[in-house]
Motif scaffolding. Structure first.
Motif, PDB file in Angstrom:
ATOM      1  N   LYS A 185       0.487  -0.965   0.124  1.00  0.00           N
ATOM      2  CA  LYS A 185      -0.095  -0.067   0.167  1.00  0.00           C
ATOM      3  C   LYS A 185       0.870   1.326   0.029  1.00  0.00           C
ATOM      4  O   LYS A 185       2.043   0.948   0.338  1.00  0.00           O
ATOM      5  CB  LYS A 185      -0.537  -0.018   1.412  1.00  0.00           C
ATOM      6  CG  LYS A 185      -2.074  -1.439   1.188  1.00  0.00           C
ATOM      7  CD  LYS A 185      -2.755  -1.168   2.712  1.00  0.00           C
ATOM      8  CE  LYS A 185      -3.858  -1.994   2.034  1.00  0.00           C
ATOM      9  NZ  LYS A 185      -3.964  -3.839   2.461  1.00  0.00           N
ATOM     10  N   LYS A 186       0.147   2.802  -0.508  1.00  0.00           N
ATOM     11  CA  LYS A 186       0.703   3.356  -0.272  1.00  0.00           C
ATOM     12  C   LYS A 186       0.660   4.605   0.833  1.00  0.00           C
ATOM     13  O   LYS A 186      -0.534   4.638   1.746  1.00  0.00           O
ATOM     14  CB  LYS A 186       0.158   4.714  -1.196  1.00  0.00           C
ATOM     15  CG  LYS A 186       1.102   5.926  -1.809  1.00  0.00           C
ATOM     16  CD  LYS A 186       0.564   6.204  -2.797  1.00  0.00           C
ATOM     17  CE  LYS A 186       1.215   5.996  -4.578  1.00  0.00           C
ATOM     18  NZ  LYS A 186       0.683   6.722  -5.211  1.00  0.00           N
ATOM     19  N   ILE A 187       1.482   5.336   1.969  1.00  0.00           N
ATOM     20  CA  ILE A 187       1.824   5.704   2.949  1.00  0.00           C
ATOM     21  C   ILE A 187       2.011   7.304   2.394  1.00  0.00           C
ATOM     22  O   ILE A 187       2.888   7.366   1.718  1.00  0.00           O
ATOM     23  CB  ILE A 187       2.250   5.446   3.389  1.00  0.00           C
ATOM     24  CG1 ILE A 187       1.882   5.873   5.711  1.00  0.00           C
ATOM     25  CG2 ILE A 187       3.806   4.689   3.529  1.00  0.00           C
ATOM     26  CD1 ILE A 187       1.687   5.140   6.302  1.00  0.00           C
ATOM     27  N   VAL A 188       1.718   8.237   3.770  1.00  0.00           N
ATOM     28  CA  VAL A 188       1.970   9.519   3.022  1.00  0.00           C
ATOM     29  C   VAL A 188       2.855   9.880   4.719  1.00  0.00           C
ATOM     30  O   VAL A 188       2.383   9.857   5.457  1.00  0.00           O
ATOM     31  CB  VAL A 188       1.426  10.871   2.834  1.00  0.00           C
ATOM     32  CG1 VAL A 188       1.138  10.502   0.683  1.00  0.00           C
ATOM     33  CG2 VAL A 188      -0.341  10.650   2.968  1.00  0.00           C
ATOM     34  N   VAL A 189       3.965  10.291   4.341  1.00  0.00           N
ATOM     35  CA  VAL A 189       4.449  11.095   5.310  1.00  0.00           C
ATOM     36  C   VAL A 189       4.837  12.192   5.796  1.00  0.00           C
ATOM     37  O   VAL A 189       5.377  12.916   4.409  1.00  0.00           O
ATOM     38  CB  VAL A 189       5.452   9.801   5.839  1.00  0.00           C
ATOM     39  CG1 VAL A 189       4.750   8.520   6.916  1.00  0.00           C
ATOM     40  CG2 VAL A 189       6.830   9.944   5.102  1.00  0.00           C
ATOM     41  N   GLN A 190       5.515  13.159   6.646  1.00  0.00           N
ATOM     42  CA  GLN A 190       5.857  14.023   6.988  1.00  0.00           C
ATOM     43  C   GLN A 190       7.576  13.818   7.053  1.00  0.00           C
ATOM     44  O   GLN A 190       8.392  12.914   7.101  1.00  0.00           O
ATOM     45  CB  GLN A 190       5.554  15.063   7.146  1.00  0.00           C
ATOM     46  CG  GLN A 190       7.062  16.421   8.207  1.00  0.00           C
ATOM     47  CD  GLN A 190       6.152  17.105   8.991  1.00  0.00           C
ATOM     48  OE1 GLN A 190       5.498  17.129   9.872  1.00  0.00           O
ATOM     49  NE2 GLN A 190       6.984  18.343   9.030  1.00  0.00           N
ATOM     50  N   ARG A 191       8.770  14.358   5.800  1.00  0.00           N
ATOM     51  CA  ARG A 191       9.787  14.508   5.325  1.00  0.00           C
ATOM     52  C   ARG A 191      10.949  14.835   6.493  1.00  0.00           C
ATOM     53  O   ARG A 191      10.698  15.179   7.553  1.00  0.00           O
ATOM     54  CB  ARG A 191      10.682  14.968   4.277  1.00  0.00           C
ATOM     55  CG  ARG A 191      12.130  14.629   3.695  1.00  0.00           C
ATOM     56  CD  ARG A 191      12.634  15.514   2.445  1.00  0.00           C
ATOM     57  NE  ARG A 191      11.955  15.123   1.185  1.00  0.00           N
ATOM     58  CZ  ARG A 191      10.677  15.502   1.033  1.00  0.00           C
ATOM     59  NH1 ARG A 191      10.210  16.922   1.258  1.00  0.00           N
ATOM     60  NH2 ARG A 191       9.517  15.978   0.054  1.00  0.00           N
ATOM     61  N   GLN A 224      -1.511  15.359   4.460  1.00  0.00           N
ATOM     62  CA  GLN A 224      -2.944  14.938   4.838  1.00  0.00           C
ATOM     63  C   GLN A 224      -3.300  15.618   3.458  1.00  0.00           C
ATOM     64  O   GLN A 224      -4.620  14.837   2.910  1.00  0.00           O
ATOM     65  CB  GLN A 224      -3.379  15.980   5.790  1.00  0.00           C
ATOM     66  CG  GLN A 224      -2.470  15.678   7.264  1.00  0.00           C
ATOM     67  CD  GLN A 224      -2.995  16.842   8.258  1.00  0.00           C
ATOM     68  OE1 GLN A 224      -3.765  17.300   8.820  1.00  0.00           O
ATOM     69  NE2 GLN A 224      -2.198  16.450   9.578  1.00  0.00           N
ATOM     70  N   THR A 225      -3.304  16.272   2.707  1.00  0.00           N
ATOM     71  CA  THR A 225      -4.042  16.490   1.723  1.00  0.00           C
ATOM     72  C   THR A 225      -3.620  15.994   0.727  1.00  0.00           C
ATOM     73  O   THR A 225      -4.980  16.082  -0.391  1.00  0.00           O
ATOM     74  CB  THR A 225      -3.350  18.274   0.528  1.00  0.00           C
ATOM     75  OG1 THR A 225      -4.043  19.220   2.309  1.00  0.00           O
ATOM     76  CG2 THR A 225      -4.132  18.723  -0.460  1.00  0.00           C
ATOM     77  N   ARG A 226      -2.863  15.193   0.781  1.00  0.00           N
ATOM     78  CA  ARG A 226      -2.891  14.394  -0.235  1.00  0.00           C
ATOM     79  C   ARG A 226      -3.663  13.262  -0.605  1.00  0.00           C
ATOM     80  O   ARG A 226      -4.245  12.184  -0.874  1.00  0.00           O
ATOM     81  CB  ARG A 226      -1.267  13.536  -0.744  1.00  0.00           C
ATOM     82  CG  ARG A 226      -1.022  12.618  -0.954  1.00  0.00           C
ATOM     83  CD  ARG A 226      -0.942  12.900  -3.086  1.00  0.00           C
ATOM     84  NE  ARG A 226      -0.483  11.418  -4.088  1.00  0.00           N
ATOM     85  CZ  ARG A 226      -0.457  11.664  -5.148  1.00  0.00           C
ATOM     86  NH1 ARG A 226      -1.676  12.567  -6.229  1.00  0.00           N
ATOM     87  NH2 ARG A 226      -0.079  10.268  -5.686  1.00  0.00           N
ATOM     88  N   LEU A 227      -3.533  12.698   1.334  1.00  0.00           N
ATOM     89  CA  LEU A 227      -4.256  11.969   1.332  1.00  0.00           C
ATOM     90  C   LEU A 227      -5.988  11.490   1.497  1.00  0.00           C
ATOM     91  O   LEU A 227      -6.882  11.128   0.889  1.00  0.00           O
ATOM     92  CB  LEU A 227      -4.222  11.104   2.946  1.00  0.00           C
ATOM     93  CG  LEU A 227      -4.994   9.983   3.051  1.00  0.00           C
ATOM     94  CD1 LEU A 227      -4.729   8.749   2.707  1.00  0.00           C
ATOM     95  CD2 LEU A 227      -4.711   9.528   4.894  1.00  0.00           C
ATOM     96  N   ARG A 228      -6.119  13.047   1.685  1.00  0.00           N
ATOM     97  CA  ARG A 228      -7.545  12.974   2.091  1.00  0.00           C
ATOM     98  C   ARG A 228      -8.298  12.954  -0.167  1.00  0.00           C
ATOM     99  O   ARG A 228      -9.404  13.766   0.043  1.00  0.00           O
ATOM    100  CB  ARG A 228      -8.011  15.426   1.794  1.00  0.00           C
ATOM    101  CG  ARG A 228      -8.629  15.530   2.381  1.00  0.00           C
ATOM    102  CD  ARG A 228      -8.778  17.195   3.649  1.00  0.00           C
ATOM    103  NE  ARG A 228      -8.633  16.932   4.008  1.00  0.00           N
ATOM    104  CZ  ARG A 228      -6.829  17.100   4.352  1.00  0.00           C
ATOM    105  NH1 ARG A 228      -6.687  18.058   3.048  1.00  0.00           N
ATOM    106  NH2 ARG A 228      -6.924  17.333   5.766  1.00  0.00           N
ATOM    107  N   GLY A 229      -7.313  13.592  -0.991  1.00  0.00           N
ATOM    108  CA  GLY A 229      -7.529  13.365  -1.843  1.00  0.00           C
ATOM    109  C   GLY A 229      -7.938  12.476  -2.628  1.00  0.00           C
ATOM    110  O   GLY A 229      -7.835  12.430  -4.366  1.00  0.00           O
ATOM    111  N   GLY A 230      -6.729  11.245  -1.688  1.00  0.00           N
ATOM    112  CA  GLY A 230      -7.383  10.218  -2.685  1.00  0.00           C
ATOM    113  C   GLY A 230      -5.986   9.375  -3.110  1.00  0.00           C
ATOM    114  O   GLY A 230      -5.739   8.288  -3.897  1.00  0.00           O
ATOM    115  N   GLY A 231      -4.693  10.252  -3.268  1.00  0.00           N
ATOM    116  CA  GLY A 231      -3.604   9.810  -3.958  1.00  0.00           C
ATOM    117  C   GLY A 231      -2.528   8.816  -2.331  1.00  0.00           C
ATOM    118  O   GLY A 231      -1.436   8.397  -3.108  1.00  0.00           O
ATOM    119  N   ALA A 232      -3.406   8.378  -1.757  1.00  0.00           N
ATOM    120  CA  ALA A 232      -2.653   7.478  -1.101  1.00  0.00           C
ATOM    121  C   ALA A 232      -3.511   6.223  -0.429  1.00  0.00           C
ATOM    122  O   ALA A 232      -4.536   6.969   0.174  1.00  0.00           O
ATOM    123  CB  ALA A 232      -1.450   7.885   0.483  1.00  0.00           C
TER     124      ALA A 232
END
Length: 318
Positions: A185-191, A224-232
Motif C-alpha cells: 500500500k501507499k503511505i504519506v508522511v512528512q520528510r 494530509q492533503t494528498r491522502l484527503r484527495g485519494g492519493g494514498a
C-alpha cells in the motif's frame, strides 16, 4: 514536528510513560511546520531584571532579550498558525511560560522540519522546538538512513512524550491495523520524521515484492492533503497531530485512526552541544513551570495530559 523525529527504528515507538492512554482521539480538546519567516505574535515576557532565572542565560541572549526558535509551524496542535496568522499551540505556550522565567521572548521562526538542526548548527536559530523527538542519533549527529556521522549532534531538554499513529480515509481502512498491514500500500508522511523512518524500516520487512510505497512531503499538511484527495491509502504522524487531523479535518469526516500508536519517545528542545549554559537555563525554566503549575495548564488546554512529564530531563531519548 513528529515524532516528528528522525531516528533509527530498531524498537517500536509509541512519540513518559502513560502515552498509550492518549490513544483516544476524543481525549484531545484542541484548538489546533516552510520557508524562513519570523513570528513573534505568540510570545510575551517579563523584564529581564525581574525574571527569576534570567542570570542563568548566556549574556548575549540575556542582552538581546530573545531566544530564536527554529520550528516547522504547520504541525497542529503542537505549533501552527491560527486563523489570524498567530503562532499558537503546545510549543509556543510552553515557550511563553518559560520566557517569563528567563526574562526573554521566544521568537519562533518558520522552517522545514528536516532543516532545523542544520539551522541550529549554522546559528540561524538558538534552539529548535518543533515536536522533535529526542533520539541517540540526533544527540550523536548520526544520519538515521546511512548510519554515518553528519555533525556534532545536539543536546535535548525533554518536555513531552508522544507516539506515532497511522490514519486512513474515513471508512476506507482496508483492514490496516499495524505497520505490517501497509505492505503493498501507499503511505504519506512528512520528510525527516519518525513516521518516514518507520515506513522505510517496515517496507524492508515486506515479502512477496509488496513493499510500502512512501510519499514524503515538506510538511504534514501536504501529506494530509494528498491522502484527503485519494492519493494514498494511509498517513502517519505523531499521535497528537494525527488525532487532531482526525478530529478537525472535514469536521471529523475525512480521516480515522487505525491500530495503536507505537514508538513512544520524548519531544526535546534541541540545543547546540557547545551551548551548555543555554541548555541548562532551559532545563531550569522548564522545571520551574512544571513546579508552578503553568506546565499543567498548557498541557490541559490542549488536551494531551497523558503525554506530560514530571521533570525536565536532558538527553532522555534512546
Amino acid at each position: 514536528m513528529t515524532a516528528r523525529s528522525t531516528r533509527r527504528t530498531t524498537a517500536m515507538r509509541s512519540r513518559t510513560a502513560a502515552v498509550g492512554a492518549i490513544a483516544v482521539a476524543g481525549a484531545l480538546i484542541l484548538t489546533g511546520c516552510g520557508d524562513q519567516t519570523k513570528d513573534n505574535s505568540s510570545k510575551s515576557t517579563t523584564g529581564t531584571s525581574s525574571a527569576p532565572l534570567a542570570d542563568k542565560l548566556p549574556k548575549a541572549i540575556r542582552d538581546a532579550g530573545v531566544i530564536k526558535v527554529g520550528s516547522d509551524i504547520a504541525y497542529a496542535p503542537v505549533e501552527f498558525k491560527d486563523s489570524s496568522g498567530k503562532t499558537v499551540g503546545i510549543d509556543p505556550d510552553l515557550a511563553d511560560a518559560m520566557g517569563k522565567q528567563l526574562g526573554v521572548k521566544f521568537e519562533f521562526q518558520n522552517g522545514t522540519f528536516d532543516t532545523l538542526i542544520t539551522g541550529l548548527r549554522s546559528k540561524r536559530y538558538d534552539i529548535a522546538m518543533s515536536a522533535m523527538t529526542d533520539t541517540k542519533d540526533r544527540q550523536e549527529g548520526i544520519d538515521a538512513d546511512t548510519g554515518k556521522k553528519v555533525g556534532e549532534g545536539v543536546d535535548f531538554v525533554d518536555y513531552f512524550t508522544a507516539g506515532v499513529s497511522i490514519y486512513t480515509p474515513k471508512g476506507k481502512t482496508q483492514n490496516i491495523k499495524t505497520w505490517a498491514d501497509l505492505c503493498g500500500k501507499k503511505i504519506v508522511v512528512q520528510r525527516g520524521t519518525v513516521s518516514e523512518d518507520l515506513a522505510k524500516s517496515e517496507s524492508k520487512k515486506c515479502t512477496g515484492g509488496k513493499k510500502i510505497a512512501i510519499e514524503s512531503y515538506d510538511n504534514d499538511q501536504q501529506a494530509q492533503t494528498r491522502l484527503r484527495g485519494g492519493g494514498a491509502d494511509a498517513g502517519s504522524s505523531d499521535f497528537p497531530v494525527a488525532a487532531y487531523a482526525v478530529k478537525t479535518s472535514g469536521g471529523g469526516k475525512d480521516f480515522e485512526l487505525v491500530g495503536e500508536q507505537v514508538e513512544a519517545a520524548p519531544y526535546g528542545i534541541a540545543v547546540a552541544k557547545s551551548n551548555t549554559q543555554l541548555r541548562d537555563a532551559l532545563q531550569a525554566a522548564l522545571d520551574a513551570v512544571i513546579k508552578n503549575g503553568e506546565y499543567d495548564k498548557v498541557i490541559s488546554k490542549w488536551g494531551v495530559e497523558a503525554g506530560a512529564v514530571k521533570t525536565a530531563t536532558v538527553n532522555g531519548g534512546k
